[in-house]
Enzyme design. Structure first.
Site: not given
Ligand SMILES: [Zn+2]
Length: 628
Positions: A330, A334, A370, A491
């Site tokens: 993360h 990403h 995000h 995502d």
């Molecule tokens: Zn994510």
């Protein structure tokens, strides 16, 4: 100062009670206060029903109502407009053997609620004293014993617990005066004083002071963070090269000059395949990804249309990158991928036609942010490790943090890419940030799934594109549901990438999970689930197949049905499924073969043991061990 020793056991009791552990901080204050004064209460039993303080429903809970699938709430409301929802009951039995029971999410027919009296008190704020509860015609109390103790309701005194903001936080109900007589004015007085005290204890002056102090402390922490986080003048010069090109500082340049320098520096979208679903960040440096992010906003035409100063945009994008920690999965890569996929869904996937330019701008920006400041561990870990974040947010813990973090960046004018919007537009952007970022909590995915499918079903029946567009753009809720599903699609997009990319990224995800598993073992002393257990690393292909089947397939299949331009994602997914399945099958085969081998060995050993046993021949055990 003398210490009253006689109060010690009492205090110890409420602390040591196992009930205490089940309560939140605020509930503990109630409990502490009630438990300490319980000897002054002239009753056999009392219960405290705590009210949900949420004023507004979460957006995903409002969607079914806005879509007309669920009727709006028409039930009773508190004077300040909250739905009357008792989320917990603490039941104190004083008669005979003292006992305290906690009933989380009590059913509406729980004996203490079924009469409707607590609801009535929560709705009107009245004190209700019922002399002979069983004879009342309006509130029907449970007749006969309420539980296995055989205890039954005779008379009742019910009062609202009000905090300093005059909000009703709960309802306290006292049952059966100990001398058998009805509650009188005197009882009303003490209990009223008590419930007021209770309400205040939730938000008393001390707490206010503490909250104010905390607020200041938070501001200072925020200042420190922003100082460390913000893109420095030196870093800014690595993209906005005014010194190198014009021998001037950024603030000495005209906006036109800055835009020119910036555009020269930005990568070619075709060369980097920024419009492609199969885009891969792996050959691109992290610094180049910052520039690519800026490029996407230029491509969206957002920079020109919404007058985003080149310096602000560069600083914001750079700062977002720095907001991501250098963790295994993360991380900024990403974050970038999710932004790029959002851009591609809008442009190449043609979903842009349902959204205004401003909405598209906000959606790509939210996608970049995000997962900002992700810690490499999931929501459950935050809860289990009692991390401060888990205490701050009740649900979607990390997602709420990513959102707050993103909003903090925009509060700084030198980073506010939306600074030239009017107030209404800005509020709209913040709302979209909220929906988009919270929507990445996979726990919410199952809630929005059918709502999204219904939209796709409906548009499939429509004859013209105009009809489809009209059906969606005239309904903000539908637009938000699609956007929320797009965020999930972005995502999880790594699962749709070419196999060379997917196989590498899946390992990064797995590694981050295994690192969490290690923490669970060492810090929490718990056995991790197979997905997070590095000793079960060989099960990865099987887990991937399961993840594709139960979560991902729906997303990309439905999006391909919605817009055929998105089919490359679904194709990529199916291809990866074949790859993972092959590996999973190979692993199964291997395990089966091993099992059979083991069985054979066991049999061999058994036979051998049998014969050796009969022959009664020396150290048989060590012999068989050497065979194995
Ligand atoms: Zn994510």
């Amino acid at each position: 100062m003398t210490t009253d020793l006689s109060s010690f056991p009492q205090i110890l009791l409420w602390c040591a009670n196992k009930v205490f552990e089940e309560l939140t901080d605020i509930e503990r204050q109630f409990h502490k206060a009630l438990y300490t004064v319980r000897i002054y209460l002239n009753c056999e039993r009392y219960s405290v029903a705590l009210l949900d303080m949420t004023k507004e429903k979460e957006f995903y809970e409002q969607w079914p109502i806005l879509l007309g699938e669920v009727p709006p709430y028409k039930g009773p409301k508190t004077p300040d407009g909250r739905e009357v929802n008792f989320y917990k009951i603490i039941d104190y039995i004083l008669l005979g053997k003292e006992e305290i029971k906690v009933i989380p999410s009590p059913p509406v027919d729980h004996w203490s609620l079924v009469s409707g009296l607590p609801t009535y008190v929560a709705e009107n704020g009245f004190i209700c004293n019922m002399m002979n509860a069983q004879a009342d015609e309006y509130f029907i109390f449970q007749k006969g014993p309420v539980d296995e103790t055989g205890w039954a309701i005779k008379n009742v005194l019910s009062l609202p617990i009000v905090n300093k903001k005059e909000e009703i936080v709960g309802v306290a109900t006292f049952y059966n005066r100990t001398d058998g007589r009805p509650f009188d004015e005197y009882d009303e007085q003490i209990t009223e004083t008590l419930t007021q005290f209770l309400g205040w204890s939730v938000l008393n002056t001390d707490t206010y002071d503490r909250l104010n102090k905390l607020e200041n402390r938070k501001d200072i922490a925020q200042e420190m963070l922003m100082y460390q986080l913000q893109c420095t003048p030196h870093e800014l010069q690595t993209i906005l090269k005014t010194k190198e090109k014009l021998n001037k500082n950024v603030d000495e340049c005209e906006e036109k000059e800055l835009v020119k320098i910036l555009k020269e520096e930005l990568p070619d979208p075709t060369a980097l395949e920024l419009y492609e679903f199969h885009f891969s960040d792996l050959p691109v440096s992290e610094h180049e990804l910052i520039k690519s992010g800026i490029r996407l906003f230029v491509e969206l035409n957002a920079v020109e249309k919404f007058k985003v100063p080149a310096e602000v945009l560069t600083k914001w994008m750079y700062t977002v990158r720095k907001g991501y920690r250098d963790i295994t999965y993360h991380n900024w890569r990403h974050g970038f991928n999710v932004g790029q996929t959002m851009f591609t869904l809008l442009m190449t996937g043609k979903l842009k036609k349902y959204y205004s330019d401003l909405e598209a701008f906000a959606m790509v920006a939210a996608a970049f942010c995000h997962d900002i400041d992700h810690r490499g561990t999931n929501n459950l870990y935050q809860m289990k490790s009692a991390a401060p974040l888990a205490k701050l947010h009740g649900s979607s813990i990390l997602e709420r943090h990513h959102l707050e973090f993103s909003k903090t960046l925009l509060e700084d004018e030198s980073l506010n890419i939306f600074q030239n919007l009017n107030k209404r537009q800005f509020e709209n952007v913040i709302h979209l940030f909220e929906v988009a970022i919270i929507a990445t909590d996979l726990a919410l995915y199952f809630k929005k799934r059918t709502m999204f499918q219904k939209i796709v079903d409906a548009t499939e029946q429509m004859q013209s594109d105009d009809e489809r567009i009209k059906y969606i753009i005239t309904d903000q809720t539908k637009k938000e549901i699609i956007m929320a599903m797009m965020m999930t699609g972005c995502d999880l997009s790594a699962i749709t990438k070419p196999w060379e990319v997917q196989s590498k990224v899946a390992l990064m995800v797995a590694n981050e999970f295994w690192e969490q598993g290690d923490l669970e073992r060492t810090v929490l002393q718990q056995q991790p689930i197979p997905m997070m257990d590095r000793n079960k690393a060989e099960e990865l292909p099987k887990l991937q197949v399961g993840f594709i089947d139960f979560v991902c397939t729906f997303v990309y299949k439905e999006f391909s049905r919605f817009h055929k331009e998105i089919t490359p994602m679904y194709d990529g997914l199916q291809n990866n499924r074949v790859q993972w399945k092959t590996q999973a099958d190979a692993y199964d085969e291997k395990m089966k073969a091993l099992e059979e081998l083991n069985k054979k060995h066991e049999n061999d050993v058994g036979v051998k043991k049998g014969t050796e046993g009969r022959e009664d021949n020396g150290p048989t055990k060590s012999k068989t061990c050497t065979v194995l």
